[in-house]
Design an enzyme around this catalytic site. Structure first.
Site, short mmCIF file in Angstrom:
data_model
loop_
_atom_site.label_atom_id
_atom_site.label_comp_id
_atom_site.label_asym_id
_atom_site.label_seq_id
_atom_site.Cartn_x
_atom_site.Cartn_y
_atom_site.Cartn_z
N ASP A 89 0.80 -1.23 0.00
CA ASP A 89 0.00 0.00 0.00
C ASP A 89 0.83 1.28 0.00
OD1 ASP A 89 -2.37 -1.42 0.01
OD2 ASP A 89 -2.51 -1.44 2.20
N ASP A 148 0.00 5.72 1.52
CA ASP A 148 -1.20 5.28 2.21
C ASP A 148 -1.19 5.80 3.65
OD1 ASP A 148 -3.66 3.94 2.39
OD2 ASP A 148 -2.73 2.18 3.25
N ASP A 182 0.09 1.84 10.18
CA ASP A 182 -1.12 1.02 10.16
C ASP A 182 -0.86 -0.28 10.90
OD1 ASP A 182 -2.19 2.99 8.61
OD2 ASP A 182 -2.62 1.73 6.87
N ARG A 234 -7.57 10.59 10.84
CA ARG A 234 -7.10 9.30 11.33
C ARG A 234 -5.88 9.43 12.25
NH1 ARG A 234 -7.73 4.73 6.51
NH2 ARG A 234 -9.93 5.14 6.05
#
EC number: 4.2.2.2
Length: 439
Positions: free
Chosen positions: A237, A261, A265, A317
């Site tokens: 990603d 991205d 994560d 986020r």
């Protein structure tokens, strides 16, 4: 005579104060060693774990974790009270090692300084040093000795350091093996302009002191993940750091920005993670915690997000959470465009002692965002704000029943007052450490 007595009394007071400085510093070092010596060492790699084994990495006694870290914070606070005799800041991670002028001779002591849910991450503490001398990455299947890729794929524990300043442009994602520390202190090290770091089905990883930016999507290529295995990788990603099905991870004092991205994560049942002291800038979707709303194995996820600075150019986020338990504590949020903390699929979010500075846009003042759910559903989710500083019209929408058991699983350290967040996060990001000087 009166002056002489005053000088004598002052001298005696200084001697006593110096004595307490020495005793307290010795006690802190002893307590740190004791805490780490009590931590179990996981000697098997994550790739060998059974499907249900990841539940074992969730913290069994969160209250104990919070008590242990709270003790460390109290020790740091007591050292600060000694004034100019101490270099402590109140940040328990930094106070654990940064006062030592000879940190470069005792690099592995950093592993004793982790806090929160990732506090048992030992990285390469029990292995040898590996010095990266070559910034190239010309062959992802047969990496050259002296390169970062050659270091991270080894089967044995390694503490990886860098001989000099370097920019590493990875041709394919850097797939890490278990029990590794990447320690950028003492050099200006950047991973930039190519692929970035993948932590997949492994355990005990520490990443410290690296600049990671401009990561790109790569893949559809063969990549080695250990001395005995390489395989075909589909498109990655373009995350700066991707944590996939892994445990006991500590991401500390890195500067991250502008990737394809996410910046960090963590998905697919990853747990026992601490993300601390990082400086994050110029990015859209900053942190994703949880694979999907339907992937219920992420219910085991426990993540501590502490002492980070969410800075200029960020949009959303910080983090965006699913299912698990998330302790967001003493971070500085100075920029967002859409929202700061979001989630779906009933995550438990425990926000304590953070500073939230809302943007000027009157329609973006809310810190929180519930994604893809109606109010009757998210009203049951346990999201709380305790001691947060809400500035420029910022507001945090709370929900849930304040269930003690739920928040106990989302508690990993004692929060300090939001009024000192600027001091706690002042040195966030990759540090400029010089050999022989306090870092």
């Amino acid at each position: 005579m009166a002056v002489s007595r005053s000088l004598l009394a002052l001298s005696a007071s200084l001697v006593v104060l110096a004595f307490f400085v020495c005793v307290n510093a010795s006690t802190i070092a002893h307590e740190a060693e004791e805490l780490k010596s009590q931590s179990p060492t996981n000697s098997s790699t994550a790739a060998k774990l059974s499907d249900g084994a990841w539940n074992e990495h969730a913290v069994e006694n969160p209250e104990e974790v919070a008590a242990l870290v709270d003790m460390t914070i109290r020790n740091s606070t007591e050292r600060r009270k000694l004034g100019f005799f101490s270099c402590a800041t109140g940040n328990p991670i930094d106070d654990c090692w940064r006062c030592d002028r000879n940190w470069h001779l005792r690099r592995k002591r950093l592993a004793n300084c982790a806090i929160g849910f990732g506090r048992n991450a030992v990285g390469g503490r029990d292995g040898r040093y590996y010095v990266v001398t070559d910034p190239s990455d010309n062959d992802a299947v047969n990496p050259r000795p002296g390169t970062l890729r050659h270091a991270v794929i080894q089967d044995r524990p390694l503490w990886i350091v860098f001989k000099r300043d370097m920019v590493i442009t990875l041709k394919q994602e850097l797939i890490m093996n278990s029990f590794k520390t990447i320690d950028g202190r003492g050099a200006n090290v950047a991973i930039a302009g190519g692929a970035c770091i993948t932590i997949q089905y492994v355990t005990n990883i520490i990443i410290h002191g690296i600049n990671i930016h401009d990561c790109r999507r790569t893949g559809n290529a063969m990549v080695r993940s250990s001395p005995s295995h390489y395989g075909w990788r589909t498109m990655a990603d373009g995350d700066a750091i991707s944590i996939f099905g892994s445990s006991h991870i500590w991401i500390d004092h890195n500067s991250l920005s502008n990737c394809a991205d996410g910046l960090i994560d963590a998905i697919m049942g990853s747990t026992a993670i601490t993300i601390s002291n990082n400086y994050l800038t110029h990015h859209n979707e900053v942190m994703l915690m949880g694979h999907s709303d339907s992937y219920t194995r992420d219910k085991v996820m426990q993540v501590t997000i502490a002492y980070n600075h969410f800075g200029e150019g960020l949009i959303q986020r910080m983090p965006r959470c699913r299912h698990g338990y998330f302790h967001v504590v003493n971070n500085d949020y100075t920029h967002w465009v859409m929202y700061a903390i979001g989630g779906s699929a009933n995550p438990t979010i425990n926000s304590q002692g953070n500073r939230f500075l809302a943007p000027s846009n009157p329609f973006a003042k809310e810190v929180t965002k519930r994604v893809g759910s109606w109010q009757g559903e998210w009203k049951q989710w346990n999201w709380r704000s305790q001691g947060d500083q809400l500035l420029n019209g910022a507001y945090f929408t709370k929900s849930g029943t304040a269930a003690p058991a739920s928040y106990a699983r989302a508690s990993s350290l004692g929060a300090k007052p939001s009024s000192v967040v600027s001091m706690l996060t002042y040195s966030s990001g990759a540090l400029k450490c010089r050999i022989g000087m306090r870092c």
